[in-house]
Design an enzyme around this catalytic site. Structure first.
Site, PDB file in Angstrom:
ATOM      1  CG  HIS A 218      -1.973  -1.083   1.192  1.00 25.95           C
ATOM      2  ND1 HIS A 218      -3.200  -0.920   0.600  1.00 25.95           N
ATOM      3  CD2 HIS A 218      -1.952  -2.342   1.682  1.00 25.95           C
ATOM      4  CE1 HIS A 218      -3.909  -2.053   0.734  1.00 25.95           C
ATOM      5  NE2 HIS A 218      -3.156  -2.925   1.385  1.00 25.95           N
ATOM      6  CG  ASP A 299      -3.358  -4.228   5.009  1.00 22.86           C
ATOM      7  OD1 ASP A 299      -2.438  -3.400   5.131  1.00 22.86           O
ATOM      8  OD2 ASP A 299      -4.452  -3.948   4.496  1.00 22.86           O
ATOM      9  CD  GLU A 300      -5.703  -5.901   1.318  1.00 21.59           C
ATOM     10  OE1 GLU A 300      -6.822  -6.395   1.065  1.00 21.59           O
ATOM     11  OE2 GLU A 300      -5.488  -4.670   1.300  1.00 21.59           O
ATOM     12  CB  ALA A 301       2.750  -7.096   1.778  1.00 25.67           C
ATOM     13  CG  LEU A 302      -1.679  -9.426  -2.049  1.00 28.58           C
ATOM     14  CD1 LEU A 302      -2.916  -9.414  -2.923  1.00 28.58           C
ATOM     15  CD2 LEU A 302      -1.730 -10.555  -1.044  1.00 28.58           C
TER      16      LEU A 302
END
Length: 498
Positions: A218, A299-302
């Protein structure tokens, strides 16, 4: 008697006398509480009590549980006693909820209330990164949260779409990274004075600000200001599918991003300059934030290698801990073996966990810290309330109506996580589709009241008040007070509005 109090108090008993009439009553005692009560009653009734026939006495008597209060009302007097200033503040809001219009004018029913919070952390989150919201809107959101006995405001200050707080150590973040919002809408940011004002405004209402700087993912907006700190966007199939579904352009290095895809950005984990950046950002933020918590995201560190992610969140939480603050991270960070001791986890999975989310959350407890519960399919306020609503999303198991928002129990979410392992409950409001205070009200109310009850009140089913049937009646009776405060709530068909 249907008691119109939300969140439900610990105990409430009908005294059995005639109600207390507000006309001709005087308010005495604590000056701050008296001012707050006059404001509430004036908005609701059109006039403020004044006289000396009977009294509403507002007092602080130390010695009880933190944030607790008692309220005793009969025909001749009302006495609200807080164990501290926060408890008295909450007692005043309960008193305002008890006010009702009768054939004898506005009255307070004769009741005795003993009340204290279940969890010490009761939070709401406002995402000001996907869409920027000005100071006045955040103030209004704080007022709405405080009246429901929430005591923490989590501000999601940064994301791919924008960086929203000025820092002297890194001025390019707002100069280059704050100009846009989702859909190409205008951006914006808070000056340091703005931020300090919001912290003080919240504190005056017994709300602690928890700022979040989301890392290592993000972080696309960081790259607009300091391109040497970020990796190139990772355009996975998932990212491209999201772009196709919601529109806009695919993320590109050095170009402001105004879409809704997540998981494509990352700081350069192996570059020491990234950790200098972390230290600069959180160091300056800590100096402006008197509360104990700094939220590091996680979060969501894809687009980040899992081993790199684990190394980053371990080091970032240590930097925050060295500042004398308690780190908070979303539950994905629980997979990292070396988090700073005491790092609080925030679980955003479903009421019934999937994909190992519960395993990651349990890791925080094993590391000696409690959890904040934010199950997305119960308390994410940005989920659609109805299928035809233009506001909100549906990825958290579809529509979240008021009943689904209410009928869950914090201790039943994650196996092995009991009452003592839970710091509290937080209801996030992400703003991909939210542009204004009217949008916030439409999505938050009445479901924010359900989240308040999960955070404050006794467990589901432990009293006659802690049932869906009781809640829907009590919330329906909030309509006059909410309207008086200018709240444009969603008129859920599940609620018998009065």
């Amino acid at each position: 008697m249907t008691v119109a109090v939300v969140p439900a108090p610990s105990t409430i008993r009908d005294v059995g006398t005639a109600p207390f009439r507000l006309a001709g009553a005087g308010i005495v005692g604590d000056a701050d509480a008296a001012s707050a009560l006059r404001t509430l009653l004036s908005a609701l009734t059109g006039s403020s009590p004044g006289g000396d026939e009977r009294t509403i006495d507002l007092q602080i008597e130390h010695g009880g549980a933190p944030e607790s209060y008692t309220l005793v009302a009969d025909e001749t007097s009302v006495v609200v006693t807080g164990a501290d200033a926060a408890g008295l503040f909450y007692g005043v809001h309960t008193l305002a909820q008890l006010a009702r219009e009768s054939t004898d004018g506005w009255v307070i029913d004769a009741v005795e209330v003993e009340d204290a919070p279940r969890f010490r952390y009761r939070g709401v989150m406002l995402d000001v990164a996907r869409h920027f919201h000005p100071v006045a809107t955040v103030e209004a959101f704080i007022d709405r949260a405080a009246m429901l006995k929430f005591n923490h405001l989590h501000l999601h200050l940064t994301d791919d779409q924008g960086w929203r707080v000025h820092l002297d150590a890194r001025p390019e973040l707002t100069r280059q990274g704050s100009g846009t919002s989702v859909g190409g809408d205008p951006g914006g940011f808070y000056t340091k004075d703005d931020y300090r004002h919001l912290v003080a405004y919240a504190a005056a209402r017994h709300v602690t600000v928890v700022p979040e700087i989301d890392m290592p993912g993000h972080t696309h907006a960081v790259g607009l200001a300091y391109p040497e700190l970020v990796e190139a966007p990772v355009l996975s199939e998932h990212i491209l599918e999201t772009v196709a579904e919601f529109g806009g352009d695919a993320p590109a290095a050095g170009v402001a991003y105004d879409g809704m895809a997540v998981g494509f950005s990352s700081l350069r984990i192996g570059d020491e300059r990234a950790y200098d950046f972390v230290a600069d950002v959180f160091g300056e933020l800590a100096s402006m934030t008197p509360g104990p918590y700094l939220h590091v995201g996680g979060d969501e560190a894809l687009g980040t290698d899992p081993a790199d992610f684990a190394a980053f969140v371990a080091r970032a939480t240590e930097i925050i801990a060295d500042l004398g603050k308690t780190p908070i991270a979303w539950h994905e960070a629980g997979a990292a073996p070396d988090l700073a001791p005491g790092t609080v986890g925030q679980y955003w999975g479903f009421v019934t966990p999937t994909d190992g989310m519960d395993d990651a959350a349990r890791a925080f407890v094993r590391n000696g810290a409690p959890l904040i519960l934010s199950p997305a399919d119960a308390v994410y306020l940005d989920m659609k309330q109805t299928a035809d609503s233009p506001l909100g999303l549906t990825w958290a198991r579809g529509i979240t109506d008021a009943r689904r928002a209410y009928t869950w129990e914090p201790t039943a979410v994650i196996d092995g996580i009991g009452e003592d392992d839970i710091l509290g409950v937080e209801a996030p409001l992400w703003t991909e589709t939210v542009r204004s205070l009217a949008d916030i009200d439409e999505l938050a109310f009445p479901r924010i009241a359900a989240a308040a009850e999960a955070a404050w009140s006794p467990p589901v089913g432990t009293s006659a008040l802690r049932t869906w049937e009781s809640f829907r009646e009590r919330v329906g009776r909030q309509a006059p007070l909410w309207r008086a405060q200018g709240i444009g709530f969603h008129r859920s068909e599940d609620i018998p509005w009065r």
